[in-house]
Write a protein that holds these residues in place. Structure first.
Motif, PDB file in Angstrom:
ATOM      1  N   VAL A   1      39.612  55.412  49.750  1.00 36.47           N
ATOM      2  CA  VAL A   1      40.587  56.698  49.970  1.00 36.47           C
ATOM      3  C   VAL A   1      40.010  57.804  50.563  1.00 36.47           C
ATOM      4  O   VAL A   1      38.873  58.503  50.335  1.00 36.47           O
ATOM      5  N   ASN A   2      40.546  58.415  51.719  1.00 39.65           N
ATOM      6  CA  ASN A   2      40.030  59.483  52.612  1.00 39.65           C
ATOM      7  C   ASN A   2      38.789  59.538  53.260  1.00 39.65           C
ATOM      8  O   ASN A   2      38.095  60.594  53.739  1.00 39.65           O
ATOM      9  N   ALA A   3      38.003  58.464  53.254  1.00 36.14           N
ATOM     10  CA  ALA A   3      36.684  58.257  53.947  1.00 36.14           C
ATOM     11  C   ALA A   3      37.315  57.908  55.321  1.00 36.14           C
ATOM     12  O   ALA A   3      37.962  57.330  55.568  1.00 36.14           O
ATOM     13  N   PRO A   4      36.281  58.297  56.408  1.00 35.86           N
ATOM     14  CA  PRO A   4      36.151  57.873  57.632  1.00 35.86           C
ATOM     15  C   PRO A   4      36.207  56.552  57.773  1.00 35.86           C
ATOM     16  O   PRO A   4      35.478  55.753  56.986  1.00 35.86           O
ATOM     17  N   TRP A   5      37.216  56.076  58.742  1.00 37.06           N
ATOM     18  CA  TRP A   5      37.185  54.512  59.293  1.00 37.06           C
ATOM     19  C   TRP A   5      35.743  54.175  59.626  1.00 37.06           C
ATOM     20  O   TRP A   5      35.141  55.133  60.527  1.00 37.06           O
ATOM     21  N   GLU A   6      35.394  52.994  59.576  1.00 34.87           N
ATOM     22  CA  GLU A   6      34.292  52.530  60.277  1.00 34.87           C
ATOM     23  C   GLU A   6      34.308  51.198  60.955  1.00 34.87           C
ATOM     24  O   GLU A   6      34.959  50.217  60.427  1.00 34.87           O
ATOM     25  N   ILE A   7      33.751  50.907  61.934  1.00 35.59           N
ATOM     26  CA  ILE A   7      33.918  49.723  62.682  1.00 35.59           C
ATOM     27  C   ILE A   7      32.603  48.972  61.987  1.00 35.59           C
ATOM     28  O   ILE A   7      31.570  49.155  62.094  1.00 35.59           O
ATOM     29  N   ARG A   8      33.206  47.809  61.585  1.00 32.24           N
ATOM     30  CA  ARG A   8      32.096  46.972  60.827  1.00 32.24           C
ATOM     31  C   ARG A   8      32.539  45.383  61.154  1.00 32.24           C
ATOM     32  O   ARG A   8      33.511  45.020  61.527  1.00 32.24           O
ATOM     33  N   GLU A   9      31.175  44.595  61.117  1.00 38.55           N
ATOM     34  CA  GLU A   9      31.380  43.096  61.250  1.00 38.55           C
ATOM     35  C   GLU A   9      32.022  42.770  59.748  1.00 38.55           C
ATOM     36  O   GLU A   9      31.347  42.956  58.959  1.00 38.55           O
ATOM     37  N   VAL A  10      33.060  42.057  60.158  1.00 38.11           N
ATOM     38  CA  VAL A  10      33.646  41.270  58.693  1.00 38.11           C
ATOM     39  C   VAL A  10      34.017  39.887  59.197  1.00 38.11           C
ATOM     40  O   VAL A  10      33.949  39.535  60.364  1.00 38.11           O
ATOM     41  N   ALA A  11      34.299  39.067  58.339  1.00 34.04           N
ATOM     42  CA  ALA A  11      34.741  37.660  58.586  1.00 34.04           C
ATOM     43  C   ALA A  11      36.103  37.586  59.506  1.00 34.04           C
ATOM     44  O   ALA A  11      36.807  37.966  59.197  1.00 34.04           O
ATOM     45  N   THR A  12      36.013  36.746  60.512  1.00 33.76           N
ATOM     46  CA  THR A  12      37.326  36.492  61.246  1.00 33.76           C
ATOM     47  C   THR A  12      37.931  35.378  60.493  1.00 33.76           C
ATOM     48  O   THR A  12      37.702  34.700  59.817  1.00 33.76           O
ATOM     49  N   PRO A  13      39.376  35.867  60.371  1.00 35.94           N
ATOM     50  CA  PRO A  13      40.267  35.199  59.449  1.00 35.94           C
ATOM     51  C   PRO A  13      40.736  33.664  60.406  1.00 35.94           C
ATOM     52  O   PRO A  13      40.484  33.654  61.336  1.00 35.94           O
ATOM     53  N   ARG A  14      41.004  32.743  59.516  1.00 33.31           N
ATOM     54  CA  ARG A  14      41.673  31.662  60.198  1.00 33.31           C
ATOM     55  C   ARG A  14      43.029  31.471  59.830  1.00 33.31           C
ATOM     56  O   ARG A  14      43.433  31.712  58.635  1.00 33.31           O
ATOM     57  N   PRO A  15      43.725  30.974  60.881  1.00 31.21           N
ATOM     58  CA  PRO A  15      45.406  30.623  60.507  1.00 31.21           C
ATOM     59  C   PRO A  15      45.562  29.746  59.361  1.00 31.21           C
ATOM     60  O   PRO A  15      45.065  28.589  59.510  1.00 31.21           O
ATOM     61  N   GLY A  16      46.349  29.873  58.422  1.00 31.17           N
ATOM     62  CA  GLY A  16      46.966  29.146  57.674  1.00 31.17           C
ATOM     63  C   GLY A  16      48.293  28.346  58.073  1.00 31.17           C
ATOM     64  O   GLY A  16      48.683  28.683  59.193  1.00 31.17           O
ATOM     65  N   PRO A  17      48.891  27.596  57.174  1.00 28.14           N
ATOM     66  CA  PRO A  17      50.279  27.084  57.619  1.00 28.14           C
ATOM     67  C   PRO A  17      51.105  28.155  58.120  1.00 28.14           C
ATOM     68  O   PRO A  17      51.281  29.293  57.376  1.00 28.14           O
ATOM     69  N   GLY A  18      51.812  27.826  59.110  1.00 29.66           N
ATOM     70  CA  GLY A  18      52.849  28.681  59.684  1.00 29.66           C
ATOM     71  C   GLY A  18      52.204  30.086  60.125  1.00 29.66           C
ATOM     72  O   GLY A  18      53.003  30.876  60.709  1.00 29.66           O
ATOM     73  N   GLN A  19      51.048  30.069  60.266  1.00 32.42           N
ATOM     74  CA  GLN A  19      50.360  31.305  60.806  1.00 32.42           C
ATOM     75  C   GLN A  19      49.883  31.113  62.299  1.00 32.42           C
ATOM     76  O   GLN A  19      49.752  29.962  62.719  1.00 32.42           O
ATOM     77  N   VAL A  20      49.487  32.311  62.848  1.00 33.72           N
ATOM     78  CA  VAL A  20      48.718  32.168  64.148  1.00 33.72           C
ATOM     79  C   VAL A  20      47.637  33.150  64.091  1.00 33.72           C
ATOM     80  O   VAL A  20      47.735  34.081  63.268  1.00 33.72           O
ATOM     81  N   LEU A  21      46.655  33.048  64.824  1.00 32.64           N
ATOM     82  CA  LEU A  21      45.623  33.727  65.054  1.00 32.64           C
ATOM     83  C   LEU A  21      45.638  34.426  66.494  1.00 32.64           C
ATOM     84  O   LEU A  21      45.692  33.958  67.390  1.00 32.64           O
ATOM     85  N   LEU A  22      45.525  35.849  66.096  1.00 31.16           N
ATOM     86  CA  LEU A  22      45.815  36.639  67.419  1.00 31.16           C
ATOM     87  C   LEU A  22      44.313  37.250  67.964  1.00 31.16           C
ATOM     88  O   LEU A  22      43.832  37.695  66.802  1.00 31.16           O
ATOM     89  N   LYS A  23      44.232  37.398  69.095  1.00 36.66           N
ATOM     90  CA  LYS A  23      43.082  38.080  69.457  1.00 36.66           C
ATOM     91  C   LYS A  23      43.921  39.538  69.923  1.00 36.66           C
ATOM     92  O   LYS A  23      44.754  39.549  70.684  1.00 36.66           O
ATOM     93  N   VAL A  24      43.486  40.339  69.103  1.00 36.82           N
ATOM     94  CA  VAL A  24      44.303  41.689  69.105  1.00 36.82           C
ATOM     95  C   VAL A  24      43.767  42.416  70.466  1.00 36.82           C
ATOM     96  O   VAL A  24      42.568  42.597  70.569  1.00 36.82           O
ATOM     97  N   HIS A  25      44.701  42.811  71.137  1.00 32.98           N
ATOM     98  CA  HIS A  25      44.075  43.664  72.340  1.00 32.98           C
ATOM     99  C   HIS A  25      44.449  45.124  72.274  1.00 32.98           C
ATOM    100  O   HIS A  25      43.841  46.149  72.789  1.00 32.98           O
ATOM    101  N   ALA A  26      45.691  45.459  71.407  1.00 35.56           N
ATOM    102  CA  ALA A  26      45.931  46.919  71.361  1.00 35.56           C
ATOM    103  C   ALA A  26      46.737  47.037  70.011  1.00 35.56           C
ATOM    104  O   ALA A  26      47.442  46.155  69.495  1.00 35.56           O
ATOM    105  N   CYS A  27      46.416  48.285  69.086  1.00 33.62           N
ATOM    106  CA  CYS A  27      47.083  48.408  67.922  1.00 33.62           C
ATOM    107  C   CYS A  27      47.497  49.929  67.724  1.00 33.62           C
ATOM    108  O   CYS A  27      46.310  50.520  68.046  1.00 33.62           O
ATOM    109  N   GLY A  28      48.647  50.230  67.810  1.00 35.61           N
ATOM    110  CA  GLY A  28      49.088  51.652  67.559  1.00 35.61           C
ATOM    111  C   GLY A  28      48.749  52.138  66.057  1.00 35.61           C
ATOM    112  O   GLY A  28      48.530  51.423  65.141  1.00 35.61           O
TER     113      GLY A  28
END
Ligand SMILES: NC(=O)c1ccc[n+]([C@@H]2O[C@H](COP(=O)([O-])OP(=O)(O)OC[C@H]3O[C@@H](n4cnc5c(N)ncnc54)[C@H](OP(=O)(O)O)[C@@H]3O)[C@@H](O)[C@H]2O)c1
Ligand SMILES: [Zn+2]
Ligand SMILES: [Zn+2]
Length: 339
Positions: free
Chosen positions: A9-36
């Protein structure tokens, strides 16, 4: 993958290396290009709203990207689709609210006992990759780029839903209170729909910009709105219920005040500012993400060039600049982070 992790809470956001998610049933995996970056992301990170319960904590619900993998049983989306994602991904289907089989909306998400909420209880869009329920995505109109699409996925969607909720009539005047991410879209949607439009802003430096975005008139508060003849509709898109209470001074007979604002501290009151609210036949309405059909309409108006989100684009390495500037209220009008 790289993701914007909120350490605590209230800490600066950090760009970190984390596990890439895998799509489960009914899901899609997106390469995010932009997020508001929505004001709700700030409040979530500040602990004003519940801190994201996903681990690591990654928020964001305005992600636009390309489908790069589909999960088992997903038929409505294909690899290569350009999609936008939404905040409410799914409802539980079993609670008392879900037994009425409501459509996927902000309302059904907030009334469900166990909803799936992007960036709140599952990973959000401030990351290179994101898994979401295919049913909560919309296909982006051809030619609409990801940065321009991103603010529509919450800010534009909510603003358009608020205008729709007010059921505006052809001759009516629409005021928009709070010219920020939602507000600057609401102003443009009202103007693009042919209504006389008033911007209600407490920021003097926004007057010229609001006029440029289509406001026929710019006022400071409810009293100035009243002096200028009032409005039939006030779309409350800022962060303050106190300001919404004040705006009632300028609401015409039969007028509707639509609360899209979520104010975690202030109250909306029908008091001395609106002594004859009852006699004037006025109404108070709530609005949120009111159905994917509305989101499609909101995106189409942008794709046609009738409405254009004003964005400030930050590469992910500058996520803390984006968050800080948005928190200071200095972004004009939506910070969009590219991944
Ligand atoms: N209903 C939903 O589903 C939904 C979805 C998304 C967001 N929201 C809510 O919508 C609101 C706006 O979000 P946003 O992302 O557009 O935020 P934003 O870009 O930060 O804009 C907020 C605007 O609120 C006004 N404001 C700020 N402080 C104020 C104060 N003390 N008194 C009066 N007005 C003040 C400012 O407008 P001026 O400078 O013009 O006065 C500011 O530009 C938030 O309350 C958020 O929680 C609701
Ligand atoms: Zn939002
Ligand atoms: Zn439910």
């Amino acid at each position: 993958m790289k993701a914007a992790v909120i350490p605590e809470v209230n800490a600066p956001w950090e760009i970190r290396e984390v596990a890439t998610p895998r799509p489960g049933p009914g899901q899609v995996l997106l390469k995010v290009h932009a997020c508001g970056l929505c004001h709700n992301d700030l409040w979530t990170a500040q602990g004003v709203f519940p801190f994201p319960s996903c681990d690591p904590a990654i928020t964001g619900h305005e992600a636009a990207g390309e489908v790069v993998e589909v999960g088992p049983g997903t038929t409505s989306r294909q690899v290569g689709d350009r999609v936008g994602t939404t905040w409410v991904q799914a409802t539980c289907g079993r609670c008392s609210s879900c037994r009425g089989n409501p459509p996927l909306t902000g309302s059904s998400g907030m009334t469900c006992a166990a909803p799936v909420m992007t960036g709140l209880n599952v990973q959000g869009g401030h990351a290179e990759y994101l898994c979401v329920a295919a049913a909560s995505t919309v296909l982006l109109p051809d030619g609409l780029d990801y940065v321009t699409a991103a603010p529509v996925l919450c800010a534009g969607y909510t603003a358009w839903s608020a205008l729709r909720a007010s059921e505006p009539q052809p001759h009516e005047r629409i005021a928009v209170l709070g010219i920020g991410g939602l507000g600057h879209m609401a102003l443009q949607y009202a103007r693009a729909s042919g209504f006389e439009t008033v911007a209600l802003t407490r920021s003097p430096d926004k007057h010229a910009l609001a006029a440029k975005l289509g406001a026929d008139l710019v006022v400071r508060d409810g009293e100035e709105l009243r002096e200028a003849g009032g409005a039939d509709v006030v779309l409350v898109t800022g962060t303050s219920y106190e300001a919404a209470t004040d705006a009632l001074r300028g609401l015409r007979v039969g007028g509707r005040v639509v609360l899209a604002t979520i104010d975690p501290v202030g109250s909306f009151r029908i008091g001395p500012n609106a002594p004859t609210f009852w006699a004037r036949g006025q109404r108070v309405l709530g609005a949120s993400h009111d159905g994917l059909g509305y989101l499609t309409e909101a995106l189409d108006l942008v794709a046609r060039g009738d409405v254009t989100p004003m964005t400030e684009v930050f590469p992910m390495e500058r996520i803390t600049d984006a968050v800080d500037k948005a928190a200071r209220g200095e972004v004009r009008f939506r910070a969009v982070v590219t991944y």
